[in-house]
Design a protein around this motif. Sequence first.
Motif, PDB file in Angstrom:
ATOM      1  N   LEU B  33       0.719  -0.832   0.287  1.00 44.43           N
ATOM      2  CA  LEU B  33      -0.023   0.044   0.290  1.00 44.43           C
ATOM      3  C   LEU B  33       1.116   1.351  -0.097  1.00 44.43           C
ATOM      4  O   LEU B  33       1.671   1.022   0.813  1.00 44.43           O
ATOM      5  CB  LEU B  33      -0.734   0.258   1.242  1.00 44.43           C
ATOM      6  CG  LEU B  33      -2.047  -0.804   0.990  1.00 44.43           C
ATOM      7  CD1 LEU B  33      -2.666  -0.634   2.751  1.00 44.43           C
ATOM      8  CD2 LEU B  33      -3.094  -0.728   0.035  1.00 44.43           C
ATOM      9  N   LEU B 189     -10.357   0.286 -29.715  1.00 47.40           N
ATOM     10  CA  LEU B 189      -9.208  -0.489 -29.278  1.00 47.40           C
ATOM     11  C   LEU B 189      -8.227  -0.236 -27.677  1.00 47.40           C
ATOM     12  O   LEU B 189      -8.388  -1.290 -26.909  1.00 47.40           O
ATOM     13  CB  LEU B 189      -7.804  -0.137 -30.074  1.00 47.40           C
ATOM     14  CG  LEU B 189      -6.866  -0.974 -30.291  1.00 47.40           C
ATOM     15  CD1 LEU B 189      -6.917  -1.772 -30.876  1.00 47.40           C
ATOM     16  CD2 LEU B 189      -5.751  -0.306 -31.325  1.00 47.40           C
ATOM     17  N   LYS B 194     -12.043  -3.972 -21.487  1.00 46.88           N
ATOM     18  CA  LYS B 194     -12.402  -4.547 -20.131  1.00 46.88           C
ATOM     19  C   LYS B 194     -11.181  -4.226 -19.322  1.00 46.88           C
ATOM     20  O   LYS B 194     -10.895  -4.007 -17.814  1.00 46.88           O
ATOM     21  CB  LYS B 194     -13.025  -5.802 -19.761  1.00 46.88           C
ATOM     22  CG  LYS B 194     -13.642  -5.958 -19.028  1.00 46.88           C
ATOM     23  CD  LYS B 194     -14.053  -8.013 -19.808  1.00 46.88           C
ATOM     24  CE  LYS B 194     -15.181  -7.510 -18.014  1.00 46.88           C
ATOM     25  NZ  LYS B 194     -16.324  -8.461 -18.392  1.00 46.88           N
ATOM     26  N   GLU B 198     -10.453  -2.242 -15.968  1.00 43.38           N
ATOM     27  CA  GLU B 198      -9.862  -2.690 -14.862  1.00 43.38           C
ATOM     28  C   GLU B 198      -8.554  -1.646 -14.552  1.00 43.38           C
ATOM     29  O   GLU B 198      -9.129  -1.127 -13.223  1.00 43.38           O
ATOM     30  CB  GLU B 198     -10.197  -4.298 -14.931  1.00 43.38           C
ATOM     31  CG  GLU B 198     -10.815  -4.792 -15.342  1.00 43.38           C
ATOM     32  CD  GLU B 198     -11.628  -5.131 -13.421  1.00 43.38           C
ATOM     33  OE1 GLU B 198     -11.205  -5.802 -12.876  1.00 43.38           O
ATOM     34  OE2 GLU B 198     -13.002  -5.261 -14.175  1.00 43.38           O
ATOM     35  N   ARG B 199      -8.062  -1.469 -14.718  1.00 47.45           N
ATOM     36  CA  ARG B 199      -6.977  -0.833 -14.195  1.00 47.45           C
ATOM     37  C   ARG B 199      -7.596   0.900 -14.032  1.00 47.45           C
ATOM     38  O   ARG B 199      -6.443   1.231 -13.277  1.00 47.45           O
ATOM     39  CB  ARG B 199      -5.481  -0.958 -15.303  1.00 47.45           C
ATOM     40  CG  ARG B 199      -4.991  -2.088 -15.336  1.00 47.45           C
ATOM     41  CD  ARG B 199      -4.119  -2.328 -14.263  1.00 47.45           C
ATOM     42  NE  ARG B 199      -3.971  -1.450 -13.838  1.00 47.45           N
ATOM     43  CZ  ARG B 199      -2.370  -1.641 -14.078  1.00 47.45           C
ATOM     44  NH1 ARG B 199      -1.771  -2.264 -14.598  1.00 47.45           N
ATOM     45  NH2 ARG B 199      -1.700  -0.270 -13.292  1.00 47.45           N
ATOM     46  N   ALA B 201     -10.694   2.656 -13.612  1.00 47.20           N
ATOM     47  CA  ALA B 201     -12.068   2.779 -13.223  1.00 47.20           C
ATOM     48  C   ALA B 201     -11.741   2.991 -11.925  1.00 47.20           C
ATOM     49  O   ALA B 201     -11.111   1.939 -11.193  1.00 47.20           O
ATOM     50  CB  ALA B 201     -13.092   2.193 -14.112  1.00 47.20           C
ATOM     51  N   ASN B 202     -12.197   3.515 -11.104  1.00 46.79           N
ATOM     52  CA  ASN B 202     -12.143   3.828 -10.096  1.00 46.79           C
ATOM     53  C   ASN B 202     -11.034   4.178  -9.171  1.00 46.79           C
ATOM     54  O   ASN B 202     -10.847   4.546  -7.853  1.00 46.79           O
ATOM     55  CB  ASN B 202     -13.099   2.606  -8.839  1.00 46.79           C
ATOM     56  CG  ASN B 202     -14.896   2.749  -8.986  1.00 46.79           C
ATOM     57  OD1 ASN B 202     -14.677   3.860  -8.941  1.00 46.79           O
ATOM     58  ND2 ASN B 202     -15.024   1.966  -9.743  1.00 46.79           N
ATOM     59  N   VAL B 203     -10.044   4.556  -9.669  1.00 48.14           N
ATOM     60  CA  VAL B 203      -8.264   4.293  -9.447  1.00 48.14           C
ATOM     61  C   VAL B 203      -8.492   5.940  -9.695  1.00 48.14           C
ATOM     62  O   VAL B 203      -8.227   6.292 -10.395  1.00 48.14           O
ATOM     63  CB  VAL B 203      -7.531   3.695  -9.988  1.00 48.14           C
ATOM     64  CG1 VAL B 203      -6.493   4.089 -10.142  1.00 48.14           C
ATOM     65  CG2 VAL B 203      -7.373   2.028 -10.448  1.00 48.14           C
ATOM     66  N   GLY B 349      -3.077   5.304  -0.544  1.00 41.42           N
ATOM     67  CA  GLY B 349      -4.534   4.031  -0.195  1.00 41.42           C
ATOM     68  C   GLY B 349      -4.480   3.596  -1.185  1.00 41.42           C
ATOM     69  O   GLY B 349      -4.649   2.188  -1.314  1.00 41.42           O
ATOM     70  N   HIS B 350      -3.526   3.359  -2.122  1.00 45.61           N
ATOM     71  CA  HIS B 350      -3.745   2.458  -4.028  1.00 45.61           C
ATOM     72  C   HIS B 350      -2.098   1.700  -3.669  1.00 45.61           C
ATOM     73  O   HIS B 350      -1.526   1.585  -2.717  1.00 45.61           O
ATOM     74  CB  HIS B 350      -3.325   3.492  -5.123  1.00 45.61           C
ATOM     75  CG  HIS B 350      -4.754   3.798  -5.340  1.00 45.61           C
ATOM     76  ND1 HIS B 350      -5.935   3.374  -5.490  1.00 45.61           N
ATOM     77  CD2 HIS B 350      -5.432   5.422  -5.334  1.00 45.61           C
ATOM     78  CE1 HIS B 350      -7.223   3.884  -5.873  1.00 45.61           C
ATOM     79  NE2 HIS B 350      -6.239   5.566  -5.485  1.00 45.61           N
ATOM     80  N   LEU B 351      -1.788   0.525  -4.334  1.00 36.67           N
ATOM     81  CA  LEU B 351      -1.405   0.453  -4.364  1.00 36.67           C
ATOM     82  C   LEU B 351       0.031   0.863  -5.884  1.00 36.67           C
ATOM     83  O   LEU B 351       0.369   1.782  -6.260  1.00 36.67           O
ATOM     84  CB  LEU B 351      -1.988  -1.221  -5.166  1.00 36.67           C
ATOM     85  CG  LEU B 351      -3.231  -2.370  -4.526  1.00 36.67           C
ATOM     86  CD1 LEU B 351      -3.194  -3.225  -5.121  1.00 36.67           C
ATOM     87  CD2 LEU B 351      -2.798  -2.598  -2.970  1.00 36.67           C
ATOM     88  N   ASP B 354      -0.945   1.839  -9.412  1.00 43.61           N
ATOM     89  CA  ASP B 354      -2.021   2.231  -9.806  1.00 43.61           C
ATOM     90  C   ASP B 354      -1.211   3.518  -9.643  1.00 43.61           C
ATOM     91  O   ASP B 354      -1.237   4.360 -10.148  1.00 43.61           O
ATOM     92  CB  ASP B 354      -2.645   1.504  -8.923  1.00 43.61           C
ATOM     93  CG  ASP B 354      -3.386   0.773  -8.319  1.00 43.61           C
ATOM     94  OD1 ASP B 354      -4.140   0.038  -9.194  1.00 43.61           O
ATOM     95  OD2 ASP B 354      -4.619   0.518  -7.199  1.00 43.61           O
TER      96      ASP B 354
END
Lengths: 164, 371
Positions: B33, B189, B194, B198-199, B201-203, B349-351, B354
Amino acid sequence: MPEKKREKDLTIAEKLYIPEIVKGLGLTLKSMFRPKFTMEYPEVKFIPPASYRGRPVLVQEESGTERCVACGLCSRVCPSLAIEVQASETSLEKERYPVKFEINMLRCIFCGFCEEVCPEEAIVMSKDYELVFRDRSEAIYGKDKLMVPIRQVEDRIEFLRNFK
Amino acid sequence: MALKTEEMVLNMGPQHPSTHGVLRLEVELDGELVLDVKPHIGYLHRCFEKHAEAMNYNQIVPYTDRMDYLAAMYNSFGYALAVERLLGIQVPERVEYIRVIMGELQRIASHLVAVGTYGVDIGAFTPFLFGFRDRESILTLFEMTCGARMLYNYNWVGGVSHDLHPDFVPMTREFLKYFKGSLVEFNNLLSYNKIFIERTANVGVLPLDTAVNYGVTGPNLRASGLKWDLRKNDPYSVYDRFDFEIPVGSGEKGTTGDCWDRYYVRIREMEESVKIIEQALDQLPDGDVHSAIPKRIKPVVGSIYSRVENPKGELGYFIISDGTVNPYRMKVRGPSFVNLTVMGELCKGHLVADVIAILGSIDIVLGEVDR
């Protein structure tokens, strides 16, 4: 840490991956028949248009003398102080000529101000973009390297007359 | 909540492909983290502002190109506008239109690099090459006009260096037609991919009040939901004559102000730029592009702050004149520099993975951060 909502569940079609792979390869196949936009550089040389600003050169007249009258405007306008001119007198019609004309190619930023300010069209930007030096002293171009016969820069002079 | 472990400091950079230049990130980690990120800058510092004090107003133009080298046209546009306001020069209509066309083409080129390299950061290589392919067409247009592919020295005080080539207008139209289709392909493209969603959105969600507090501008601010664009809110040049939208983030794939929003605002801005260029090409008047260029620039004692909407955000020039041929002081408000300050806040708080996604999404150019 913020709670993340991420979609994890895949449908059966997505789990198989095969439709996705076919879609991806479809693009690959399509790209194969598109025109190429790359150039195999050292074998195929890029020929710039007349507007191109390559290294600055001094125009050499048919008679073998330079057009430059050593007024020193180019060295004054140069933002990176790359040009050094030393004037002397000559018996020719133009009365003055540069004894020494040096451009430090490590300093030059290819902005084209020297060409723009020159009243005699004596210094122009050439199409030469391959500049290689083995050491720093070699990068200071004197008159021997700067002089280029007028035939080679004709289209640039033509371009300047139309668009400058 | 996981067990707290001893904190570790990790240096990311200065030589790291995803930092888009020479930037060192001091990342404080608790396991995987991220607790804090401190950007260390200055590796590309060239003393531009001090250097400007030793040069006259014309000679500064090529150096403004070198700040944000992916948006060189727009930097010199902003500079020329600032000095013209200081001098009180009115430039010909044709010059205004040419500058807008060039500026918007540059915006497309800059955003193409931004979204393309962002794809590479996340792990998609093909869109990067597609972006560069389309950018190449724009660079060819620039090269045809002013002779350089990157550092143009085109927007001079009071005019532009060269008039447009007769082929420029048809070639630009052709490019725009092609580019609209190319953008659809780009979206299929990458944008709706997807894995990419995933990588991203919300990041790295940037709430609007944080963005405003940090002074974030440009696509990053708009992705957080504020409709703020100097082209509309403080119109300069001839921007008030064009009909275009200001895209804002809506949280379509996640939360408003996340990485995907920041990415997608850029894609939609390119569509808007295409609209502006089309209108400008239709209205392009005739005229002499050199008529207003002053012989000698010597402003009266005074100062000016002039700002434009660069592809990265608000680019401001503050110039103090003491009545001589050199500026007494020149300060640049660079969008990349200000946008970078919010980095620490975003990464908390992210990885670790990220951090790269967040850094790519704020789209900085280190040449302008350091100046």
